[in-house]
Design an enzyme around this catalytic site. Structure first.
Site, short mmCIF file in Angstrom:
data_model
loop_
_atom_site.label_atom_id
_atom_site.label_comp_id
_atom_site.label_asym_id
_atom_site.label_seq_id
_atom_site.Cartn_x
_atom_site.Cartn_y
_atom_site.Cartn_z
N GLY A 198 0.78 -1.24 0.00
CA GLY A 198 0.00 0.00 0.00
C GLY A 198 0.81 1.29 0.00
N LEU A 205 -7.17 -9.92 -12.07
CA LEU A 205 -7.93 -9.46 -13.23
C LEU A 205 -9.35 -9.08 -12.80
CD1 LEU A 205 -7.77 -9.17 -16.34
CD2 LEU A 205 -8.69 -11.48 -16.50
N ASN A 259 -5.11 2.45 -13.37
CA ASN A 259 -4.07 1.57 -12.80
C ASN A 259 -2.71 2.21 -13.00
OD1 ASN A 259 -2.86 -0.85 -11.77
ND2 ASN A 259 -2.45 -1.52 -13.86
N HIS A 275 1.17 0.90 -13.55
CA HIS A 275 1.92 -0.31 -13.86
C HIS A 275 3.41 0.03 -13.94
CE1 HIS A 275 2.59 -4.33 -15.43
NE2 HIS A 275 3.45 -3.78 -16.27
N ASP A 334 -3.55 -4.81 -18.15
CA ASP A 334 -2.63 -3.73 -18.56
C ASP A 334 -2.89 -3.19 -19.95
OD1 ASP A 334 -1.31 -4.14 -16.12
OD2 ASP A 334 -0.09 -5.72 -16.98
N GLU A 376 6.52 6.56 -10.21
CA GLU A 376 5.09 6.25 -10.01
C GLU A 376 4.45 7.25 -9.06
OE1 GLU A 376 4.24 2.24 -8.78
OE2 GLU A 376 5.79 1.41 -10.06
#
Ligand code: GAR
Length: 218
Positions: A24, A104, A117, A119, A160, A189
């Protein structure tokens, strides 16, 4: 709220549902950006796909409702997704953010272009089933890439794959290990994920086919 109404400059706080599987740190970064006043988004609910996800603790420390819906309790992704989105819907989020969520999902129609998202690679490279977390960095090093990075994208029903919102490149250094590379990619990120969510909060994204256009600030 309609995130694509084009009401530019509307400075409202959007509500997020955050889905995670692990430690997290991505969630923590969203909290910190919100605290710093650079992200107009508050976390309304956190859902973990594993009971031992430390992200649950991070949410509870901030008195944010946090639930476990274990992936392993379901056989089919459809059933798992239905349970997740039932809980998500109860909290009426504007946007669902995957934050190290390793399963998924089948996205209900009502959530099309409302799930994002982060990635840890430059998609479409090193994406798809089996590419998550450290595995991605190990594959990048094994392939001998000189550049990697991270991608924020809308989520569709494939791993993705949805339209890309933001990417940032990170150089691969000769002595990198998966750990050192992960550290620099995760620093990137922490910049682009809140920045992408902020663009959504400001209703500055327009999706044209597979391309996401960023509208200028009003
Ligand atoms: C992040 O690096 C994120 O990019 C990656 O998992 C990590 C989660 O860290 N996500 C994926 O690999 C998705 N395919 P966290 O649990 O500390 O937030």
């Amino acid at each position: 709220m309609n995130l694509f109404s084009g009401l530019l400059g509307l400075n409202v706080m959007i509500r997020l549902a955050v889905l995670l599987t692990g430690s997290g740190t991505t969630l923590e970064n969203l909290f910190q950006r919100r605290d710093a006043g650079t992200l107009d988004a508050e976390v309304a609910v956190v859902i973990a796909s594993r009971a031992d996800a430390y992200g649950l603790e991070r949410a509870r420390k901030r008195n944010i409702p946090a639930f476990v819906i274990e992936r392993k309790a379901f056989v089919l992704p459809e059933d798992f997704s239905a349970a997740v989105f039932e809980k998500v819907t109860a909290y009426q989020p504007d946007l669902v953010c995957l934050a190290g969520f390793m399963s998924l999902l089948r996205i209900p129609e009502a959530f099309t272009h409302r799930v994002v998202n982060i990635h840890p690679s430059l998609l479409p490279a090193f994406g798809g089933k089996g590419y998550y977390g450290h595995r991605v960095h190990e594959a990048v090093l094994k392939t001998g890439c000189k550049v990697t990075g991270c991608t924020v994208h809308f989520v569709d029903n494939e791993y993705d794959q949805g339209p890309i919102i933001k990417q940032r490149a990170v150089e691969v250094l000769p002595d990198d290990t998966a750990d050192t590379l992960a550290e620099r990619v995760q620093a990137a990120e922490r910049e682009i994920y809140p920045a992408a969510i902020q663009l959504i909060a400001q209703q500055r994204l327009k999706i044209v086919g597979r391309t996401v256009r960023v509208l200028p600030p009003s």
